[in-house]
Scaffold this active site. Sequence first.
Site, PDB file in Angstrom:
ATOM      1  CD  GLU A  56     -22.739  26.255  -6.883  1.00 32.20           C
ATOM      2  OE1 GLU A  56     -23.553  26.664  -6.038  1.00 32.20           O
ATOM      3  OE2 GLU A  56     -21.987  27.169  -7.433  1.00 32.20           O
TER       4      GLU A  56
ATOM      5  CB  CYS B 262     -30.487  22.920  29.864  1.00 34.79           C
ATOM      6  SG  CYS B 262     -29.827  21.600  30.583  1.00 34.79           S
TER       7      CYS B 262
HETATM    8  N1  LLP Z   1     -24.676  26.500  -3.385  1.00 34.50           N
HETATM    9  C1  LLP Z   1     -24.781  27.459  -2.561  1.00 34.50           C
HETATM   10  C2  LLP Z   1     -23.968  28.740  -3.028  1.00 34.50           C
HETATM   11  C3  LLP Z   1     -25.280  27.346  -1.360  1.00 34.50           C
HETATM   12  O1  LLP Z   1     -25.468  28.198  -0.508  1.00 34.50           O
HETATM   13  C4  LLP Z   1     -26.029  26.161  -1.010  1.00 34.50           C
HETATM   14  C5  LLP Z   1     -26.560  25.968   0.074  1.00 34.50           C
HETATM   15  C6  LLP Z   1     -25.992  25.120  -2.146  1.00 34.50           C
HETATM   16  C7  LLP Z   1     -25.372  25.260  -3.108  1.00 34.50           C
HETATM   17  C8  LLP Z   1     -26.516  23.613  -1.770  1.00 34.50           C
HETATM   18  O2  LLP Z   1     -27.957  23.662  -1.443  1.00 34.50           O
HETATM   19  P1  LLP Z   1     -28.869  22.432  -1.637  1.00 34.50           P
HETATM   20  O3  LLP Z   1     -28.614  21.658  -2.767  1.00 34.50           O
HETATM   21  O4  LLP Z   1     -28.309  21.545  -0.347  1.00 34.50           O
HETATM   22  O5  LLP Z   1     -30.073  22.820  -1.038  1.00 34.50           O
HETATM   23  N2  LLP Z   1     -29.008  24.450   6.740  1.00 34.50           N
HETATM   24  C9  LLP Z   1     -30.116  24.414   5.975  1.00 34.50           C
HETATM   25  C10 LLP Z   1     -30.002  24.588   4.303  1.00 34.50           C
HETATM   26  C11 LLP Z   1     -28.802  25.814   4.175  1.00 34.50           C
HETATM   27  C12 LLP Z   1     -28.594  25.646   2.690  1.00 34.50           C
HETATM   28  C13 LLP Z   1     -27.330  26.850   2.384  1.00 34.50           C
HETATM   29  N3  LLP Z   1     -26.573  26.875   1.044  1.00 34.50           N
HETATM   30  C14 LLP Z   1     -31.093  23.296   6.064  1.00 34.50           C
HETATM   31  O6  LLP Z   1     -30.975  22.439   7.012  1.00 34.50           O
HETATM   32  O7  LLP Z   1     -32.077  23.019   5.547  1.00 34.50           O
END
Ligand code: LLP
Length: 428
Positions: A281, A355
């Site tokens: 994922e 702000c």
């Molecule tokens: N699968 C699940 C169940 C997840 O919760 C997430 C991300 C992913 C896959 C994908 O993860 P990635 O490959 O993108 O690391 N907003 C934060 C990141 C939050 C990630 C949440 N879950 C940031 O800007 O660093």
Amino acid sequence: MLPGAPYLARGDDGELRLEGHSLRALAQRHGSPLYVYSRAAMRAALGAYQRALQGRRHLLCYAMKANSNLAVLQTFAQAGCGFDIVSGGELERVLAAGGDPARVVFSGVGKTRAEIRQALATGVRCFNIESRAELDRLNDEALALGRRAPVSLRVNPDVDAGTHPYISTGLKGNKFGIAHGDALAAYRHAASLPGLEVVGIDCHIGSQITQIEPYLDAAERVLDIVAEVEAAGIALAHIDFGGGLGITYADETPPPADRLIGALLERVDARGYGARELLFEPGRSLVGNAGVLLTEVQYLKPGAAGDASAKNFCIVDAAMNDLVRPAMYDAWMAIEPCALRDGPSAHWDIVGPVCESGDWLGRDRPLCVQPGDVLAVLSAGAYGMAMASNYNTRPRAAEILLDGERAHLVRERETVRELFAGERLIPD
Ligand code: LLP
């Protein structure tokens, strides 16, 4: 080297280009703030995963929370990807982009009854379940529709992904997943419910992970559970290792996706599970370095003369509502001028018009800038626009997807009218 290279490059003329397009020219044409993504960079990032998984039964489910623009989803759907979704809204986006619901896994700790019904009716591939209570709810809803819902249990392997606490999800103190010690009992419960069909197991230990070891530790734990569950007579057709691979923002050196997958496959093979269907994922690692946020310098506000500790502020037209990662996670993201100018540089805090003192995009950056210059915040393709808000009644940015020679406007700039179109005055 710039994060995002080779798709992002500075020419001999000093111009910053993404997939060959001048970023300054795009900002002039479409206004700012402006998100710009490279389709070739997304495809290349996906290619590393696909190469490593060639010849294996697998499904790459793009974690669309990272960037859910329809044209981005279309790009991944056309490349054969499925999607990891976390809401009914994301499911609608998949369908609108031409994605196949039979390749969708539905994650998240808080699926509502309405979302469950929607996903059952649409025919998603699998529900990634995070608690016993959710198993019971899904069972009820499936029986009411005369269906059997395909389920995977998300296990919490209790490993430290070594990342920011807000984006670490595989420790026992996190709200996510079923504790690994409770997994067998939860599987037995799932197998006893007539509205459910157990099809797999999943985990996800966090995001922006830059080491291979936490993945291998989590994989060992997950495979232990597979052995235990199958010994109890419950077959698991697929194993989903989640997402989480990090990217280079500054000087991080995450393993390339093919190396990570290769190392994982070695473990999986060694344990005798190499013929299983394997799911992943990935979110950030597919889109993060494929995008930039362009912003125009509005004002320079140098610190008081004679005060060496005073800050110099460079006030730009993008703000924390456009890109919240610096404010929310103290994230460091590179900021580059789209065209170089001659002259001495000074250290600037790059801040927006919102702000709040937390409204900053970068701190203490050595830059030679003037009002009217366009700056690019790099590595902004993931969790940038997807986390944007309308705070301070600021319409959200437009988005461009570059595809070879062409620059497609894939999201129009929001208008202020749209922001309060659903609001009502009350009678006097
Ligand atoms: N699968 C699940 C169940 C997840 O919760 C997430 C991300 C992913 C896959 C994908 O993860 P990635 O490959 O993108 O690391 N907003 C934060 C990141 C939050 C990630 C949440 N879950 C940031 O800007 O660093």
